[in-house]
Every structure is written in structure tokens, then in C-alpha cells.
Write a protein that holds these residues in place. Structure first.
Motif, PDB file in Angstrom:
ATOM      1  N   LYS A 132      17.555  -8.788  36.635  1.00 32.06           N
ATOM      2  CA  LYS A 132      17.992  -9.763  35.621  1.00 32.06           C
ATOM      3  C   LYS A 132      18.944  -9.029  34.670  1.00 32.06           C
ATOM      4  N   ASP A 186      19.765  -9.903  30.970  1.00 31.04           N
ATOM      5  CA  ASP A 186      18.733  -9.858  29.926  1.00 31.04           C
ATOM      6  C   ASP A 186      18.960  -8.676  28.994  1.00 31.04           C
ATOM      7  N   LYS A 187      18.781  -8.908  27.708  1.00 35.86           N
ATOM      8  CA  LYS A 187      19.028  -7.807  26.761  1.00 35.86           C
ATOM      9  C   LYS A 187      18.034  -6.653  26.962  1.00 35.86           C
ATOM     10  N   GLN A 188      16.896  -6.947  27.563  1.00 31.43           N
ATOM     11  CA  GLN A 188      15.910  -5.882  27.802  1.00 31.43           C
ATOM     12  C   GLN A 188      16.322  -4.972  28.961  1.00 31.43           C
ATOM     13  N   MET A 243      21.282 -14.039  37.395  1.00 26.93           N
ATOM     14  CA  MET A 243      20.311 -15.015  36.943  1.00 26.93           C
ATOM     15  C   MET A 243      19.842 -14.656  35.543  1.00 26.93           C
ATOM     16  N   PRO A 244      19.328 -15.583  34.757  1.00 28.22           N
ATOM     17  CA  PRO A 244      19.138 -16.991  35.073  1.00 28.22           C
ATOM     18  C   PRO A 244      20.447 -17.790  35.062  1.00 28.22           C
ATOM     19  N   ASN A 276      14.455 -20.062  33.503  1.00 27.71           N
ATOM     20  CA  ASN A 276      14.406 -18.662  33.094  1.00 27.71           C
ATOM     21  C   ASN A 276      13.559 -17.876  34.088  1.00 27.71           C
ATOM     22  N   CYS A 277      13.731 -16.568  34.048  1.00 20.69           N
ATOM     23  CA  CYS A 277      12.924 -15.749  34.956  1.00 20.69           C
ATOM     24  C   CYS A 277      12.583 -14.417  34.303  1.00 20.69           C
ATOM     25  N   VAL A 278      11.558 -13.823  34.841  1.00 17.04           N
ATOM     26  CA  VAL A 278      11.133 -12.498  34.392  1.00 17.04           C
ATOM     27  C   VAL A 278      11.345 -11.551  35.569  1.00 17.04           C
ATOM     28  N   ASP A 334       8.524  -6.941  27.260  1.00 16.90           N
ATOM     29  CA  ASP A 334       9.536  -7.459  26.336  1.00 16.90           C
ATOM     30  C   ASP A 334      10.207  -8.724  26.873  1.00 16.90           C
ATOM     31  N   GLN A 335      10.387  -8.767  28.178  1.00 16.73           N
ATOM     32  CA  GLN A 335      10.936 -10.007  28.747  1.00 16.73           C
ATOM     33  C   GLN A 335       9.956 -11.160  28.543  1.00 16.73           C
ATOM     34  N   ASP A 376      10.167 -12.473  25.072  1.00 14.05           N
ATOM     35  CA  ASP A 376      11.385 -13.284  24.905  1.00 14.05           C
ATOM     36  C   ASP A 376      11.229 -14.649  25.563  1.00 14.05           C
ATOM     37  N   VAL A 377      10.592 -14.649  26.739  1.00 15.27           N
ATOM     38  CA  VAL A 377      10.430 -15.903  27.472  1.00 15.27           C
ATOM     39  C   VAL A 377       9.527 -16.875  26.697  1.00 15.27           C
TER      40      VAL A 377
END
Ligand code: SF4
Ligand code: SF4
Lengths: 375, 444
Positions: A123, A126-128, A294-295, B145-147, B173-174, B177-178
Motif C-alpha cells: 500500500k 499510505d503515509k505509514q 491501492m486503495p 480502503n485496505c490494510v 498504525d494503518q 488510520d483506518v
């Protein structure tokens, strides 16, 4: 010279063997997917080279890889099992797709090579992902230090970044010239340039590209009549026979979205203090492979933008047979191109492609594109 | 008369009631317009449990559709064809194609129209996961959304603690956020207490399922694999609920009692097998066919681990049921703590998902562990064209077994696309295999 790219591509193993003999203080690492962080490898004096297929029928991978896995991973594994890349001191992959993972695992199981796996995030938006990936790259750096027995300094990293970024900048410059009405370099030679950059020492290839830009491209026309301007995109593709055929059917491939093309070099690193974050950030921001998109779907606006800027009349979307990542984007990409009035031809590739039947389909496609002009 | 005594499971009816209850809940939610969340069932399903919602998991839904194809093959074929007509390639994940086909033809296998969720939430493990629900959201026009899920490596790889820490923090952390994202797109308040309970229950129920699988080390086995499909599904569908924990506690007691009394799942157990990958859901009778030879499949890395939490014990060099928070003496108090623990649980103990990411040496170790400790005589490998996640590593597994003289039977098929399964051929392969291991059909 432009021809040098082809020479390197076609004689990759001889080039590398000679290079190794001249550079005994370097190691060589073979990788299979374009997410490999090459900057760190150059910093460690480990030459990263990409393994590509041999495009010849083979019968060595059947006991290792199921038939429904893509021909690219099978071809690459075949090269490894047949010992074609035995001059590599190690292999490495980043987490990309299962099929590559399978080829990598089979190499470890049956050739007992040293190996490096980088658990790349998927992903990437994602900021992470940045702190995670920067941390993972730091571990990779330490693993390389242990393997080579040499510390990698900040200066080494800066040198590694400079070499790889230079290669990216130069290739981007060449691609810019392809926006011309009559491009100075063909799609085929562009593919040779990118793949040569992947499979040989970039320091050497950079010199060739710089020379080509300065001395060869100005005023050059790849063809007298470029014909219909096309884009090509999709899975891994170094099928030079196919590219050649397309460009001999009254068209020019002026831009691509391939990992053996623009996706590989599109962006450079951006300045920053923590070099691991700088490198990680570059890979997170590059035009993504489908399973890293994604997403949100960032590939579509990027591809639409390429089609517009390079002014193409149509696009050939290719997919290695059974390539799940690209199949998963098929509908979205074809629709995305349709939305900006770019017609597509969808083709499935195998280790070798049947040029005759494909020519008929390409000609029919070009005919529809040409006829649109008439009405 | 068989060699062993056998009797039906007492909690069979309860399993069925719970299973159907999940889909009844989804139907009601669809009809009332209340919140449905959809995603892979291998995803972190305790995460949306901070809301009142019903969860529609794509894999068990796909399996149900494939199963429905036994009664009416046109049903499952129709969904596949709807997906293909919309240009989704035929060789992609068959569960995903069923989901797409079901949505495009607006048919729900449990009756009525396909239930469009409030949002899709997925975890990305195999190549398909994250993209599957991106496609569903494209068609449904709902948020997605996804992790990203990067499991710990297998024990064979000696992964560093720092690498594990990074993965755990990344996932935690994801998740945090989710949670914010879910609140935003649903307009509803996330309830931390509900979420914390769901994490506890998910860990507990999956630990309990692993304990149930351990009981199957008994000779004769107390469950056969076909039975397990009806039991492990509770954790697949609703492991984040208290009812799942309660169910597995009752089941565990019952299984222990069966083991103590020598009650077999199959009265003529002579040759103990395990299976690899999901079965062809449309043709489960192949498991009954094995029994004609006195062979029985008593589990799989798949059925043990999809619903089970397994921890590697270095001292014993074995995989054992992982300890849920309470058992480990941990009290989860905050959202952050729950996300952290939940991440660790998924990354360290969800060994099936790990094998979807990493094939090869680690999976071989786990399969060998099952072979040794469950006293397995042979293996059956479904070369599954419908799931590249479980197909990765299968050919190498076959070689691994052959090198060690462990009899293995491979058959080609597809977990949910009946068009890619040849029953006659599979039966022939089973016959040949039985001949090579010296088993003949038991006289009736
Ligand atoms: S062609 Fe597709 S499946 Fe094959 S290695 Fe590339 S991304 Fe993976
Ligand atoms: S693991 Fe298999 S069934 Fe699950 S999403 Fe991946 S391909 Fe589909």
C-alpha cells in the motif's frame, strides 16, 4: 551509439562476465523485479542486474512452477536453473507478486544461492509506508554490509544515489525526445536502452546514453515515416521481436508503461537528510505496478497523461499470460484509456509470442485507427 | 462393522445455526438499509466490529456459491460468465470472480439482490486481496480502503526483531488510520469497547480452533476434514464474536470427550491423509471416495490455520495453539493496545496467511510438523487453479514430499470454478494412488 544498447541486451552474459573480471572488488546480485533498491547496492559495491527471460522454449521449470503461473517467472527461473546467471553472487527480490516469489524460492531450494528478500510494502500510497520501508531498507543495508564485510558510509550512499538517478534522468531525457512528431529513437531501441541499463553497469550505460543524447539524437529520425503513434503498457515486456514487428507495421511505439520501460526510471530521488527515507520515498512514489496501486487508482491518470503528452492514437495493452497483477487492472485500464478516447488492443504474451497471428491483430488494430482519420 | 466406533457430533446443529445466522443478518441489514461491511474474510474482521454492522466475507461467500452449484450448476457458472462477460479474465481468483459476477448480476446466493456494503475494507496479503475489493468498490461506487499485511517470515528465515517490530508498527498504525477513515465514510462513531472485545474474541476463538485441531492428533481422528469445513467456518465467518468463542469451547470439550472414548470421525480409518489448499467446493465427494479405501483426510495446513492461531515453540520445535490475550495475562485497555496486539496476532500466528505470501522452505517445515505430529501417511495436493495464493509453492511441496518418501497425490482443479474440475480424472488419480500405497477398496 544507439546500437550499443542492443549489443548489451543480446550479449548480456558476455558483457557481465567480462565486467566481473575487470571489477574483482565488486559482487553481483541478480534481481527479478524492478522494485529492487539499486542505490544501496551500488553503494555497497554490489552490481544489481535484472534477470530477464531467454524467450526460448524450455523444459526445466515444469517440476517447480504450476502451469498457471506467468511465463516470465518460468522463463527467468529457467535461466537460473540452466546456470545462465551463475556469475551472480546472490539473488534478491522485493515483495511484488507471488509468481516472482515462486521463482526466487525455487532458485534458493535448488541452486543454494545467497539471497536477499526485501518485504516491500504494497500500500505504497499510505503515509505509514515511508517509515516502515525506510526501516526495512536500513535492515537490507546492514545485511549487505554483513555479506560484503564492508561498511556502507553516507558517502557511499550518496554515490549510489547519484549513479542511479543519473541513469533515470538520462533515460527520461531520451523519452522526452520521443514526443517529437518524428521521434529520433524507436520504441525498440528505447526498450534496449532501458533493459541494458538494468542488466549492465549503469556507470557504463550512462556514458553511452549521454553520448547518444549529445551526438546522435539531434536531427535524427528513427524512421522516415513514423506512422501511427502508439503506446504500449502492461506486464513485464522485453519481447523485442514483437516490438520490432509492431514498428514495422506502419506504427511507432512512442511511450510505454512497463517495468522494462518508463516505470523503471520515471522519477528520481528527492533531496532529504535521512538517506534511507530518501531512497524509500523514491520507490513509494514511482509509477506503481498494479498490486502496489491501492486503495486509489493512481495508474489511470498517469497512463492517461502519458497518452496525452506523447500524443498517441492507440494503445497496446499486453499481459503475460496468467499475470494476475495486470489482469486485476485490465478492466480499469482499458476503461481509463477509453475515457480519453484512446482505443486499445489487448494481447496475451507467452515465453515466445506467435508473431504471425499477432501481426494480423496488430494490423487490424492499426487499420481501425487509420480509418478513424478518414471519417 | 468398522474398526472404530463413530457417532454424530452433538454441536453440529449449532454450527449450522450460527453459519446461517450470519447470512440472515446480512439479508436483514440489506433489507433494512443498516450497515454492511464487505471484504476478504481473511481480513482483520475485528476492525469494523467497533460499529454495529454485518460483515460479508468474500471467500466463504464464494465457497457457498460453489457449493450451491452442486444443486444447480447453472448458478455458479452463471456468476462466472457474468464476470467474464465484463472482461474479467477467467484465470483470476475464482472467489473474486464469483463476487464480481454476483454483484454484476445482482444475485445473492442466500436470496434476493446482492447486498451492496456501506464500504469495503480489505487486508492485502496475496496479490489478489487488495485489488479484489478495489474492483468491487469501482463497480459498487462505495468507499474502499485496505490494510497492507506483511506477515512475519517463517521460522526458517531467522527474521530479526527489528524487522518484526517494523511490520507490527506498520500494521498497527494503518489500523488506527483506518478506524478514522471508517468513521469518516460511515458517519458513525467507532466504539472502542466493542472493538477491544472483538479483538479478544477473535484471538480466543482462533486459539480454541487450533486446540480443537490438536485433539485430532488422536488415533482415530475425531474429525475428518470434510467435517472440519463445517466447524472451522464459524471462525471464518464470525471469529470476532462471543458466540464463536462459546461454540468452540463446547466443541473442544466434545472433541476431547470423543478422543477419550475412542470415537472416530471415520470408522475404518487406516490411512491418515492431509490435504493442501482449499478443496473443490463443488465436488467434496472426493473425500468420501477416499474412505472406500480406508483413507481419510484429517486436516490441512489450510483448515487448521485459516481459522487457527498457531505459535511456533522453539524449544519443542513445534507449532502449538497461540495464547489469546487473557491467557497470556494481557488486558487490552485502549484502541492503540488492541491494534498493537491484533497486529501481532495476525502477523505472528496466522500461519496460513503467511504461506500465501511466502512459499517454500517455511511452509515445508509446517507441513512436516503436521505430518509428524498428526501421524500422517500421505498427502493430497489440490493444484488449485482458482487460488494463486495457496497454489504458490505447491509444486515444490510435491518434490519435498517425494524426496522424503512421503506418498503424495496431486490433482488439478479449481476451488470454485467447476468448469476446471474433472471428477472422473480425479477419481482415476485417487485409484492409482491407492494402488501405489497398497490400499484396496473395503468390501461392503
Ligand atoms: S508478469 Fe505479472 S505475474 Fe509475472 S512476474 Fe510480472 S507482475 Fe508477476
Ligand atoms: S488467497 Fe486465493 S482465494 Fe484468497 S484472495 Fe488470494 S487467490 Fe483469492
Amino acid at each position: 551509439m544507439i546500437e550499443d544498447f542492443k549489443k548489451i541486451y543480446e550479449n548480456r552474459h558476455n558483457y557481465m562476465k567480462a565486467w566481473k573480471a575487470k571489477n574483482p572488488d565488486w559482487k553481483v546480485l541478480g534481481y527479478m523485479c524492478s522494485y529492487m533498491p539499486e542505490e544501496i547496492l551500488y553503494a555497497a559495491k554490489v552490481l544489481p542486474i535484472r534477470w530477464l527471460g531467454g524467450h526460448e522454449p524450455q523444459n526445466v521449470t515444469e517440476p517447480h512452477i504450476m502451469g498457471m503461473f506467468c511465463p516470465f517467472c518460468r522463463d527467468v527461473l529457467a535461466q537460473g536453473l540452466l546456470g545462465k546467471y551463475d556469475y551472480c553472487d546472490a539473488i534478491g527480490i522485493t515483495h511484488t507478486c507471488k509468481h516472482i516469489n515462486q521463482a526466487y524460492e525455487s532458485m534458493i531450494l535448488h541452486r543454494g544461492v545467497d539471497h536477499f528478500f526485501i518485504p516491500t510494502p504494497s500500500k505504497m500510497q499510505d503515509k505509514q509506508a515511508l517509515p516502515y520501508y525506510a526501516g526495512i531498507l536500513k535492515i537490507f543495508k546492514e545485511q549487505l554490509e554483513n555479506w560484503t564485510g564492508k561498511k556502507i558510509t553516507e558517502d557511499d550512499l550518496k554515490r549510489g544515489i547519484a549513479i542511479v538517478d543519473e541513469n533515470r534522468r538520462l533515460m527520461r531525457q531520451v523519452y522526452e525526445t520521443r514526443k517529437a512528431d518524428n521521434p529520433p529513437i524507436s520504441g525498440l531501441d528505447s526498450m534496449y536502452m532501458v533493459t541494458a541499463s538494468q542488466m549492465y553497469d549503469k556507470q557504463e550505460v550512462n556514458k553511452i546514453i549521454a553520448d547518444v543524447i549529445k551526438n546522435e539524437l539531434p536531427g535524427r529520425k528513427a524512421k522516415n515515416d513514423p506512422g501511427i503513434r502508439l503506446m504500449i503498457l502492461g506486464s513485464e515486456d522485453d519481447d523485442t521481436a514483437f516490438i520490432n514487428m509492431v514498428e514495422n507495421c506502419g506504427s511507432s511505439l512512442v511511450i510505454d508503461d512497463h517495468c522494462t520501460g518508463s516505470r523503471y526510471f520515471w522519477n528520481t530521488t528527492e533531496p532529504g537528510n535521512d538517506l534511507m527515507s530518501v531512497i524509500a520515498d523514491r520507490y513509494l512514489k514511482r509509477p506503481p505496478c498494479p498490486i502496489k496501486d491501492m486503495p486509489n487508482r493512481t495508474r489511470i491518470p498517469h497512463i492517461q497523461g502519458l497518452a496525452k503528452e506523447w500524443n498517441v492514437a492507440g494503445a497496446i495493452v499486453i499481459q503475460q499470460k496468467f499475470c494476475d497483477p495486470h489482469e486485476l487492472d485490465k478492466v480499469a485500464i482499458v476503461n481509463g484509456l477509453k475515457a480519453v478516447d484512446v482505443p486499445t488492443l489487448y494481447l496475451e504474451f507467452d515465453v515466445t509470442v506467435p508473431i504471425g497471428p499477432f501481426r494480423i491483430r496488430v494490423e487490424a488494430f492499426l487499420e481501425t485507427l487509420g480509418s478513424e482519420d478518414l471519417f | 462393522m468398522g474398526i472404530y466406533k463413530t457417532e454424530p457430533l452433538k454441536c453440529w446443529g449449532k454450527a449450522k445455526e450460527l453459519r446461517l445466522g450470519v447470512y440472515e443478518g446480512i439479508k436483514k441489514a440489506r433489507d433494512n438499509g443498516t450497515m454492511i461491511v464487505a471484504g476478504g474474510t481473511e481480513s482483520a474482521i475485528a476492525l469494523p466490529a467497533g460499529f454495529d454492522m454485518d460483515f460479508l466475507g468474500g471467500e466463504p461467500y464464494g465457497a457457498s456459491c460453489a457449493f450451491a452449484g452442486i444443486q444447480d450448476p447453472s448458478w455458479n457458472r452463471g456468476l462466472m460468465e457474468a464476470s467474464e462477460a465484463a472482461s474479467y479474465p477467467r484465470d483470476m481468483c475464482a472467489y473474486m470472480r464469483i463476487g464480481i459476477g454476483s454483484l454484476l448480476s445482482d444475485k445473492f446466493v442466500f436470496g434476493g439482490k446482492y447486498p451492496v456494503p456501506t464500504f469495503n475494507l480489505q487486508t492485502h496479503i496475496c496479490d489478489t486481496h487488495g485489488k479484489w475489493y478495489q474492483i468491487m468498490s469501482d463497480i459498487e461506487g462505495v468507499p474502499y480502503n485496505c490494510v497492507d499485511y506483511v506477515p512475519y517470515e517463517w521460522e526458517t528465515e531467522n527474521e530479526s526483531e527489528e524487522s518484526k517490530r517494523l511490520k507490527r508498527v506498520y500494521m498497527k498504525d494503518q489500523m488506527l488510520d483506518v478506524i478514522d477513515w471508517m468513521e469518516k465514510v460511515s458517519g458513525k462513531k467507532f466504539d472502542d469497547e466493542k472493538f477491544i472485545n472483538a479483538v479478544n474474541w477473535e484471538c480466543e476463538s482462533t486459539s480454541l480452533w487450533a486446540q480443537c485441531c490438536m485433539v485430532n492428533q488422536a488415533i482415530p481422528a475425531v474429525m475428518d476434514e470434510k467435517m472440519m469445513y463445517s466447524l472451522y467456518i464459524i471462525a471464518v465467518l464470525m471469529r470476532q464474536q462471543k458466540a464463536a468463542v462459546e461454540f468452540y469451547k463446547v466443541l473442544l470439550d466434545e472433541l476431547k470427550d470423543r478422543a477419550a472414548r475412542g470415537i472416530a470421525a471415520f470408522e475404518n480409518e487406516k490411512f491418515r491423509m492431509i490435504h493442501d489448499s482449499q478443496p473443490p467446493w463443488h465436488n467434496l465427494q472426493i473425500f468420501r471416495y477416499l474412505e472406500q479405501f480406508g483413507a481419510v483426510s484429517i486436516g490441512a495446513h489450510y483448515s487448521f490455520s485459516l481459522s487457527g492461531g498457531w505459535a511456533y515453540d522453539k524449544e519443542q520445535d513445534k507449532y502449538l495453539p497461540a495464547k489469546a490475550p487473557k491467557e497470556a495475562g494481557v488486558t487490552l485497555k485502549t484502541r492503540e493496545e488492541a491494534c498493537d496486539w491484533y497486529s501481532e496476532w495476525l502477523l505472528a500466528y496466522q500461519t496460513l496467511l503467511r504461506s500465501l505470501r511466502y512459499s517454500g522452505r517455511g511452509k515445508h517445515k509446517r507441513i512436516q510438523d503436521i505430518i509428524d505430529n498428526w501421524k500422517i501417511d500421505g498427502m493430497m495436493i489440490h493444484l488449485n487453479r482458482g487460488c494463486e495464493g495457496t497454489a504458490v509453492g505447491q509444486m515444490e511441496l510435491r518434490r519435498y514430499l517425494a524426496d522424503r518418501g512421503i506418498p503424495a497425490l496431486t490433482y488439478e482443479g479449481n476451488l470454485a470454478d467447476v468448469r476446471e474440475f474433472d471428477l472422473e480424472r480425479t477419481i482415476d488419480k485417487i485409484d492409482t494412488f491407492m494402488e501405489t500405497v497398497g490400499l484396496t477398496k473395503i468390501a461392503k
